[in-house]
Scaffold this motif. Structure first.
Motif, PDB file in Angstrom:
ATOM      1  N   UNK A 268       0.835  -1.206   0.000  1.00 28.97           N
ATOM      2  CA  UNK A 268       0.000   0.000   0.000  1.00 28.97           C
ATOM      3  C   UNK A 268       0.867   1.252   0.000  1.00 28.97           C
ATOM      4  N   UNK A 269       1.930   1.242   0.801  1.00 25.17           N
ATOM      5  CA  UNK A 269       2.843   2.389   0.828  1.00 25.17           C
ATOM      6  C   UNK A 269       3.516   2.584  -0.534  1.00 25.17           C
ATOM      7  N   UNK A 270       3.959   1.500  -1.131  1.00 22.64           N
ATOM      8  CA  UNK A 270       4.625   1.586  -2.426  1.00 22.64           C
ATOM      9  C   UNK A 270       3.669   2.112  -3.506  1.00 22.64           C
ATOM     10  N   UNK A 271       2.438   1.615  -3.475  1.00 23.66           N
ATOM     11  CA  UNK A 271       1.448   2.078  -4.460  1.00 23.66           C
ATOM     12  C   UNK A 271       1.192   3.576  -4.299  1.00 23.66           C
ATOM     13  N   UNK A 272       1.136   4.027  -3.056  1.00 23.77           N
ATOM     14  CA  UNK A 272       0.908   5.447  -2.792  1.00 23.77           C
ATOM     15  C   UNK A 272       2.053   6.303  -3.330  1.00 23.77           C
ATOM     16  N   UNK A 273       3.241   5.708  -3.431  1.00 21.69           N
ATOM     17  CA  UNK A 273       4.400   6.430  -3.947  1.00 21.69           C
ATOM     18  C   UNK A 273       4.552   6.280  -5.463  1.00 21.69           C
ATOM     19  N   UNK A 274       3.581   5.640  -6.097  1.00 14.83           N
ATOM     20  CA  UNK A 274       3.591   5.533  -7.550  1.00 14.83           C
ATOM     21  C   UNK A 274       4.201   4.268  -8.105  1.00 14.83           C
ATOM     22  N   UNK A 275       4.530   3.305  -7.249  1.00 11.90           N
ATOM     23  CA  UNK A 275       5.094   2.047  -7.726  1.00 11.90           C
ATOM     24  C   UNK A 275       4.005   1.075  -8.150  1.00 11.90           C
ATOM     25  N   UNK A 276       4.359   0.201  -9.086  1.00 15.66           N
ATOM     26  CA  UNK A 276       3.506  -0.927  -9.426  1.00 15.66           C
ATOM     27  C   UNK A 276       4.049  -2.132  -8.672  1.00 15.66           C
ATOM     28  N   UNK A 277       3.185  -2.777  -7.882  1.00 15.39           N
ATOM     29  CA  UNK A 277       3.637  -3.787  -6.925  1.00 15.39           C
ATOM     30  C   UNK A 277       3.189  -5.178  -7.347  1.00 15.39           C
ATOM     31  N   UNK A 278       4.129  -6.121  -7.305  1.00 15.90           N
ATOM     32  CA  UNK A 278       3.829  -7.521  -7.553  1.00 15.90           C
ATOM     33  C   UNK A 278       4.124  -8.357  -6.325  1.00 15.90           C
ATOM     34  N   UNK A 279       3.340  -9.402  -6.120  1.00 12.25           N
ATOM     35  CA  UNK A 279       3.526 -10.308  -4.981  1.00 12.25           C
ATOM     36  C   UNK A 279       3.615 -11.741  -5.490  1.00 12.25           C
ATOM     37  N   UNK A 280       4.621 -12.465  -4.974  1.00 13.16           N
ATOM     38  CA  UNK A 280       4.763 -13.883  -5.267  1.00 13.16           C
ATOM     39  C   UNK A 280       4.251 -14.661  -4.060  1.00 13.16           C
ATOM     40  N   UNK A 281       3.115 -15.322  -4.238  1.00 13.10           N
ATOM     41  CA  UNK A 281       2.528 -16.115  -3.170  1.00 13.10           C
ATOM     42  C   UNK A 281       2.353 -17.558  -3.591  1.00 13.10           C
ATOM     43  N   UNK A 282       1.476 -18.241  -2.896  1.00  8.21           N
ATOM     44  CA  UNK A 282       1.160 -19.636  -3.196  1.00  8.21           C
ATOM     45  C   UNK A 282      -0.351 -19.793  -3.258  1.00  8.21           C
ATOM     46  N   UNK A 283      -0.803 -20.963  -3.701  1.00  7.09           N
ATOM     47  CA  UNK A 283      -2.250 -21.200  -3.771  1.00  7.09           C
ATOM     48  C   UNK A 283      -2.913 -20.987  -2.420  1.00  7.09           C
ATOM     49  N   UNK A 284      -2.186 -21.320  -1.359  1.00 12.01           N
ATOM     50  CA  UNK A 284      -2.772 -21.237  -0.016  1.00 12.01           C
ATOM     51  C   UNK A 284      -2.957 -19.798   0.454  1.00 12.01           C
ATOM     52  N   UNK A 285      -2.157 -18.874  -0.037  1.00 10.46           N
ATOM     53  CA  UNK A 285      -2.187 -17.496   0.492  1.00 10.46           C
ATOM     54  C   UNK A 285      -2.655 -16.466  -0.527  1.00 10.46           C
ATOM     55  N   UNK A 286      -2.847 -16.856  -1.771  1.00  9.32           N
ATOM     56  CA  UNK A 286      -3.139 -15.891  -2.836  1.00  9.32           C
ATOM     57  C   UNK A 286      -4.287 -14.932  -2.507  1.00  9.32           C
ATOM     58  N   UNK A 287      -5.412 -15.402  -1.938  1.00 11.89           N
ATOM     59  CA  UNK A 287      -6.526 -14.476  -1.683  1.00 11.89           C
ATOM     60  C   UNK A 287      -6.224 -13.415  -0.620  1.00 11.89           C
ATOM     61  N   UNK A 288      -5.157 -13.600   0.148  1.00 13.96           N
ATOM     62  CA  UNK A 288      -4.875 -12.696   1.266  1.00 13.96           C
ATOM     63  C   UNK A 288      -4.133 -11.432   0.844  1.00 13.96           C
ATOM     64  N   UNK A 289      -3.567 -11.421  -0.349  1.00 16.84           N
ATOM     65  CA  UNK A 289      -2.701 -10.306  -0.741  1.00 16.84           C
ATOM     66  C   UNK A 289      -3.472  -9.233  -1.502  1.00 16.84           C
ATOM     67  N   UNK A 290      -2.991  -7.997  -1.356  1.00 16.48           N
ATOM     68  CA  UNK A 290      -3.553  -6.840  -2.048  1.00 16.48           C
ATOM     69  C   UNK A 290      -2.407  -6.121  -2.754  1.00 16.48           C
ATOM     70  N   UNK A 291      -2.361  -6.246  -4.068  1.00 16.60           N
ATOM     71  CA  UNK A 291      -1.300  -5.599  -4.840  1.00 16.60           C
ATOM     72  C   UNK A 291      -1.759  -5.492  -6.283  1.00 16.60           C
ATOM     73  N   UNK A 292      -0.970  -4.825  -7.118  1.00 10.78           N
ATOM     74  CA  UNK A 292      -1.336  -4.676  -8.524  1.00 10.78           C
ATOM     75  C   UNK A 292      -1.352  -6.010  -9.256  1.00 10.78           C
ATOM     76  N   UNK A 293      -0.401  -6.871  -8.928  1.00 13.57           N
ATOM     77  CA  UNK A 293      -0.291  -8.162  -9.591  1.00 13.57           C
ATOM     78  C   UNK A 293       0.130  -9.201  -8.565  1.00 13.57           C
ATOM     79  N   UNK A 294      -0.747 -10.144  -8.283  1.00 12.34           N
ATOM     80  CA  UNK A 294      -0.470 -11.200  -7.311  1.00 12.34           C
ATOM     81  C   UNK A 294      -0.431 -12.527  -8.057  1.00 12.34           C
ATOM     82  N   UNK A 295       0.689 -13.237  -7.964  1.00 13.19           N
ATOM     83  CA  UNK A 295       0.875 -14.484  -8.710  1.00 13.19           C
ATOM     84  C   UNK A 295       1.198 -15.634  -7.775  1.00 13.19           C
ATOM     85  N   UNK A 296       0.645 -16.780  -8.073  1.00 11.98           N
ATOM     86  CA  UNK A 296       0.927 -17.982  -7.288  1.00 11.98           C
ATOM     87  C   UNK A 296       1.943 -18.853  -8.003  1.00 11.98           C
ATOM     88  N   UNK A 297       2.920 -19.350  -7.244  1.00 12.32           N
ATOM     89  CA  UNK A 297       3.873 -20.319  -7.765  1.00 12.32           C
ATOM     90  C   UNK A 297       3.289 -21.727  -7.788  1.00 12.32           C
TER      91      UNK A 297
END
Length: 360
Positions: free
Chosen positions: A268-297
């Motif tokens: 959220x802080x990074x987005x507020x500063x104008x960054x595009x944020x990606x998160x690398x998660x897993x099937x178990x945690x994917x719904x918990x993340x909030x970012x521009x692009x959330x991907x499961x391994x």
């Protein structure tokens, strides 16, 4: 340079007449001192004649790779190890019988006929026998010995599909062979057999536990999961930043709830500063993340899926112009050891460890 792109899928070890002609053409390019990118079961390789110093120099130039970073000599037959190694210990033959063809590279004393341009100036040589049928046929067509690192610009995520080879290498090399997506997705395990006990210099699909079943005790180089030393690399991928996306990447370790809360707050802080944020998660945690692009391994219960998808996700973040990346941490046993090695390299060892909602 005009890079020729051909598709060779094959059916098992069988190729069509057109594919056979393309392989013969690729072999002629290699024997003539040119470069060919080709699929393996791990990642795509960038191949040149292993006995031609000029080919090695072309590989380093095409990748923008430091010349002290060794290349791997790819062979198609177990007995071909004797031509490139000055001495082949019984341990190497045992490992070859157990794991070749497959994703294992052995570091052995260099034979005098192997150019030092291939070995990064070292008196050792890295050797492997890939299992991919296109790779094995190309090695035979090219004279039996191909020196090849991964087919990407130096430092970038290794390519597991031809589209990323084309992105990095089009116009830099003579030919690219599209053989489909890599099955494993991480580079081969590298084990140094010039020391006692044998030592893993780069973890991969062939795990420390698997090697120990054949050889007994096998140690692990301390830089595999720690920051690099200032010493010259003894094998590919040891010294320089590797596998790195363009965005700044941070790995976050801790309890699941702590990790997701930390990542979401910083995203959220990074987005507020104008960054595009990606998160690398897993099937178990994917719904918990909030970012521009959330991907499961994939699922944490399937480490092979995690390994297979890692580089593709890092490349996707580049495609989507992500500037901040956060990744979950993974176990460092078994195949997880290789996954964490690549993640830490990609992040430049930027690791946050959470304990009781506090960063340390």
């Amino acid at each position: 340079m005009n890079t020729k792109i051909v598709t060779i899928q094959g059916q098992g070890d069988a190729f069509s007449d057109e594919e056979e002609r393309a392989l013969q053409e690729a072999g002629e390019i290699l024997r003539g001192g040119g470069l060919v990118a080709f699929p393996t079961e791990t990642v795509y390789g960038l191949g040149g004649d292993a006995f031609n110093p000029a080919s090695a120099r072309k590989i380093y130039a095409a990748k923008g790779r430091p010349s002290d970073n060794p290349l791997i000599v790819h062979i198609a037959r177990l007995e071909d190890m004797d031509r490139v190694a000055g001495q082949v210990p019984e341990a190497a033959r045992q490992l070859g019988r157990a794991f070749w063809p497959g994703p294992l590279t052995m570091v052995l004393p260099r034979a005098r006929n192997v150019p030092v341009e291939i070995t990064g100036g070292l008196e050792t040589v890295a050797v492997r026998m890939p299992s991919h049928p296109v790779a094995r046929s190309l090695i035979a067509c090219g004279g039996g010995y191909i020196a090849a690192p991964s087919a990407n610009l130096s430092g970038r995520p290794s390519p597991t599909s031809a589209r990323y080879v084309i992105e990095d290498m089009d116009g830099r090399i003579d030919m690219i062979i599209d053989g489909g997506d890599g099955e494993i997705g991480l580079e081969s395990t590298i084990v140094d057999l010039t020391v006692d006990p044998p030592q893993i210099l780069r973890p991969g699909f062939i795990t420390q536990e698997m090697l120990a079943e054949v050889l007994g005790r096998v140690s692990l180089d301390r830089t595999v999961l720690d920051a690099d030393s200032g010493q010259a690399p003894r094998a590919p991928g040891m010294k320089y930043r590797h596998y790195a996306p363009r965005g700044e990447m941070t790995i976050v370790s801790g309890q699941t709830a702590e990790v997701t809360a930390y990542v979401n707050a910083h995203a959220a802080q990074d987005c507020a500063q104008g960054h595009k944020v990606g998160v690398i998660g897993t099937d178990e945690t994917l719904p918990e993340y909030r970012a521009d692009l959330v991907c499961s391994l994939g699922s944490r219960r399937d480490e092979e899926s995690i390994a297979r998808h890692l580089y593709g996700i890092l490349r996707r973040f580049d495609d989507e112009q992500v500037t901040r990346i956060y990744s979950e941490c993974f176990d460092t046993m078994g195949l997880g050891q290789a996954i964490m090695n690549r993640l830490l390299k990609a992040a430049g060892h930027r690791l946050v460890v959470l304990s009781g909602n506090r960063e340390r």
